[in-house]
Write a protein that holds these residues in place. Structure first.
Motif, PDB file in Angstrom:
ATOM      1  N   VAL A   1       0.823  -1.217   0.000  1.00 27.81           N
ATOM      2  CA  VAL A   1       0.000   0.000   0.000  1.00 27.81           C
ATOM      3  C   VAL A   1       0.857   1.266   0.000  1.00 27.81           C
ATOM      4  O   VAL A   1       0.597   2.196  -0.761  1.00 27.81           O
ATOM      5  CB  VAL A   1      -0.978  -0.005   1.198  1.00 27.81           C
ATOM      6  N   ASP A   2       1.882   1.287   0.849  1.00 25.60           N
ATOM      7  CA  ASP A   2       2.659   2.529   0.968  1.00 25.60           C
ATOM      8  C   ASP A   2       3.814   2.587  -0.029  1.00 25.60           C
ATOM      9  O   ASP A   2       4.026   3.609  -0.670  1.00 25.60           O
ATOM     10  CB  ASP A   2       3.181   2.687   2.398  1.00 25.60           C
ATOM     11  N   VAL A   3       4.563   1.506  -0.156  1.00 28.10           N
ATOM     12  CA  VAL A   3       5.787   1.573  -0.961  1.00 28.10           C
ATOM     13  C   VAL A   3       5.484   1.593  -2.458  1.00 28.10           C
ATOM     14  O   VAL A   3       6.042   2.397  -3.188  1.00 28.10           O
ATOM     15  CB  VAL A   3       6.760   0.422  -0.602  1.00 28.10           C
ATOM     16  N   VAL A   4       4.592   0.719  -2.922  1.00 32.41           N
ATOM     17  CA  VAL A   4       4.302   0.749  -4.362  1.00 32.41           C
ATOM     18  C   VAL A   4       2.880   1.230  -4.668  1.00 32.41           C
ATOM     19  O   VAL A   4       2.401   1.080  -5.788  1.00 32.41           O
ATOM     20  CB  VAL A   4       4.643  -0.580  -5.094  1.00 32.41           C
ATOM     21  N   ARG A   5       2.226   1.832  -3.677  1.00 31.52           N
ATOM     22  CA  ARG A   5       1.006   2.610  -3.897  1.00 31.52           C
ATOM     23  C   ARG A   5      -0.059   1.845  -4.697  1.00 31.52           C
ATOM     24  O   ARG A   5      -0.620   2.346  -5.672  1.00 31.52           O
ATOM     25  CB  ARG A   5       1.367   3.919  -4.624  1.00 31.52           C
ATOM     26  N   THR A   6      -0.318   0.616  -4.266  1.00 36.49           N
ATOM     27  CA  THR A   6      -1.281  -0.218  -4.981  1.00 36.49           C
ATOM     28  C   THR A   6      -2.709   0.267  -4.742  1.00 36.49           C
ATOM     29  O   THR A   6      -3.086   0.581  -3.611  1.00 36.49           O
ATOM     30  CB  THR A   6      -1.147  -1.683  -4.514  1.00 36.49           C
ATOM     31  N   THR A   7      -3.480   0.319  -5.824  1.00 40.53           N
ATOM     32  CA  THR A   7      -4.885   0.736  -5.709  1.00 40.53           C
ATOM     33  C   THR A   7      -5.788  -0.301  -6.381  1.00 40.53           C
ATOM     34  O   THR A   7      -5.306  -1.269  -6.978  1.00 40.53           O
ATOM     35  CB  THR A   7      -5.125   2.096  -6.392  1.00 40.53           C
ATOM     36  N   ALA A   8      -7.076  -0.058  -6.286  1.00 40.94           N
ATOM     37  CA  ALA A   8      -8.066  -1.014  -6.781  1.00 40.94           C
ATOM     38  C   ALA A   8      -7.949  -1.258  -8.288  1.00 40.94           C
ATOM     39  O   ALA A   8      -8.356  -2.308  -8.784  1.00 40.94           O
ATOM     40  CB  ALA A   8      -9.469  -0.523  -6.436  1.00 40.94           C
ATOM     41  N   SER A   9      -7.362  -0.337  -9.016  1.00 40.24           N
ATOM     42  CA  SER A   9      -7.287  -0.521 -10.476  1.00 40.24           C
ATOM     43  C   SER A   9      -6.098  -1.379 -10.906  1.00 40.24           C
ATOM     44  O   SER A   9      -5.918  -1.638 -12.089  1.00 40.24           O
ATOM     45  CB  SER A   9      -7.214   0.844 -11.161  1.00 40.24           C
TER      46      SER A   9
END
Lengths: 349, 349
Positions: B150-158
């Motif tokens: 979530v924080d390091v590679v900023r993963t999102t729902a898309s």
């Protein structure tokens, strides 16, 4: 008016080494008829060709087009190259005979081009700006250096920067931008001869290390004591692997080029990957195409740097090789033999 | 009251393979006197030990302490390990006999610890939370998974996400967080057996691929058709190298672990580095220590996930191995033999 042109075609896409002769030569020289010049087109003559390590990646055998950043050169089509051309005949309003243009000239003597694909270049002798500079410092090369250093890895004045390929076209611009535009704390170049290193130091590097020296590893370790924040990588391979051990915690690497890989087939190379994890290194690949939205801004910054005397445009910042058309491939090969200082340019004679 | 303890010491820091026996065995078992329990200290008994691939990196021969993220284990000192312990005797106000604590227990039966270094753990049987969970899903492992994704590679729902080591402690949490907390578009696990793969799918992966299968490469290519935005790497080496060819342009890689490297000496590994450049891949190394400022927030999110039934805490999410003290090293070695599903925990018996 020319009705024919010689061209170098890619006939045998290489897996590893480039072959300049023999039945399986990488390139072959042919003569072709030129098409007629249509409306909004121009016939141009190639004066100078840009020689770029990246061209090697455009011709790799079985390169998946989806994985490359632009369409690979197809077998039996002209070798792709940027160049400075002179307009010989124009059927376009905005172009006249004698104009100089930057375009995808390819390895051809003459070509018929859409006017929309021709970017006029304006030399400025008062500030020492020559046509060839639009292939290098004031062209994609300078953009690549600036974009990678400033935008991609966010280099600031408090950073110590290592640059490999520092005597090459991109590297020599990175050194100058880091020193004279960003004002970095310390700049360490890596280049392939003592002579090149002295030149890199004259551009603004605090020190430059000869990677062909026996003491290279020790020299680099000494020069990077306390580790470094930024590594601008033009070479990949062993030097990249060593640099992984010289990055500060949370250091940033701009992965711009990997000339050491391009002719080596599929050799495995990195042994210090753990460093990426242990020291939370950030690595970012970059291609100048991504800089296009900022092109105007970057080119203005670089032009101002030249006019202010911060970016040097001397004889030494280009290697211009006068070549017959037949010798285009061998001149290009100088890139992989360390034969150039600054931008390697073929001047067709 | 215990006045002695057995300990496993690191006696021969390994270069490559771990040796469990012989004159050059990596570890040796000794018995030592325990110091007296001073003020604000407690005598604790180790009940459970955390087994982590990262421990292998803490004992590498000649590891430069400056390049590791915490002090390496010194020769002839106890092997470092986190564990859940029970307080046997307390000279500290906030601790009483029978309390369970998380601490750097190391490979010892008993130890005298400063109370400040002991973090009380509160199992919650109503929600199925057991003491061992504080070594895994609700401990550093869960934090690592969440922080990296979530924080390091900023993963999102898309995003479509690939996770290697997907049946391991961190990987199995990454799968669950990606699916049930972030709500990623598609999740592809990579694990070492068909049985593990089915379990990874039961956690929320859309598909999971067995890297020991002969058709692994083809299977992965098929599963990643159209390429992926995020790769959470727990293994390094060949799978990382292959994944470089499966990243979308501007894709992000979380470099969390490299278990395939840890016992291989200094082998060279990456052949597809050009992909980093061509496709402008972003790679970020990560260590959970960087997450400490967000620890409270992340642990709250994970605890809520457990209470909401989004993160599964079943028998299957841990491999608890009942071991005699003598067998601690061989139980730990199961990590490198693919012997665990979810967190590998040693229960001392």
């Amino acid at each position: 008016m020319a009705s024919q042109t010689r061209q170098w075609l890619l006939t045998n896409p290489p897996v590893a080494d480039i072959k300049l002769s023999g039945d399986d030569a990488t390139f072959s020289l042919v003569t072709k008829e030129l098409p007629p010049v249509g409306p909004n087109q121009a016939l141009v003559k190639t004066l100078y060709l840009s020689n770029d390590p990246a061209q090697r990646t455009w011709i790799q055998k079985d390169q998946d087009p989806e994985r490359l950043y632009l369409p690979p050169v197809q077998k039996d089509t002209p070798m792709k190259a940027f160049g400075i051309c002179e307009v010989v005949q124009s059927e376009a309003e905005n172009l006249k005979k004698g104009d100089l243009v930057l375009t995808e000239a390819n390895w051809t003597e003459y070509s018929v081009q859409d006017a929309a694909a021709l970017r006029p270049v304006q030399p400025d002798p008062e500030h020492g700006i020559k046509p060839t500079h639009f292939l290098g410092s004031l062209g994609f090369t300078g953009m690549t250096a600036y974009w990678g250093l400033v935008d991609v890895v966010r280099t600031t004045a408090s950073d110590t920067v290592v640059v490999s390929g520092a005597a090459g076209a991109t590297g020599s611009m990175v050194v100058q931008i880091a020193k004279h535009l960003v004002g970095c704390k310390r700049i360490i170049g890596i280049a392939g001869s003592d002579e090149k290193c002295r030149w890199v130091e004259s551009l603004g590097a605090d020190t430059c290390i000869n990677y062909k020296s026996k003491s290279f590893k020790e020299d680099l370790i000494k020069a990077t004591e306390g580790y470094v924040e930024v590594y601008y990588d033009n070479v990949g391979g062993e030097i990249l692997d060593l640099m992984l051990t010289r990055m500060k915690r949370h250091g940033r690497i701009a992965a711009c080029g990997a000339i050491s890989n391009y002719n080596n087939g599929n050799e495995k190379q990195i042994s210090n990957w753990n460093e990426v994890i242990f020291n939370r290194i950030e690595i970012r690949g970059l291609i100048v195409l991504d800089a296009m939205p900022k092109m105007g801004e970057i080119m203005e910054t670089l032009s101002k740097g030249v006019k202010d005397g911060k970016i040097k445009m001397t004889e030494e910042s280009e290697t211009i090789v006068k070549s017959k058309f037949e010798d285009i491939p061998s001149t290009w090969m100088m890139l992989f033999q360390g034969g150039n200082q600054g931008k390697l340019i073929t001047q067709l004679v």
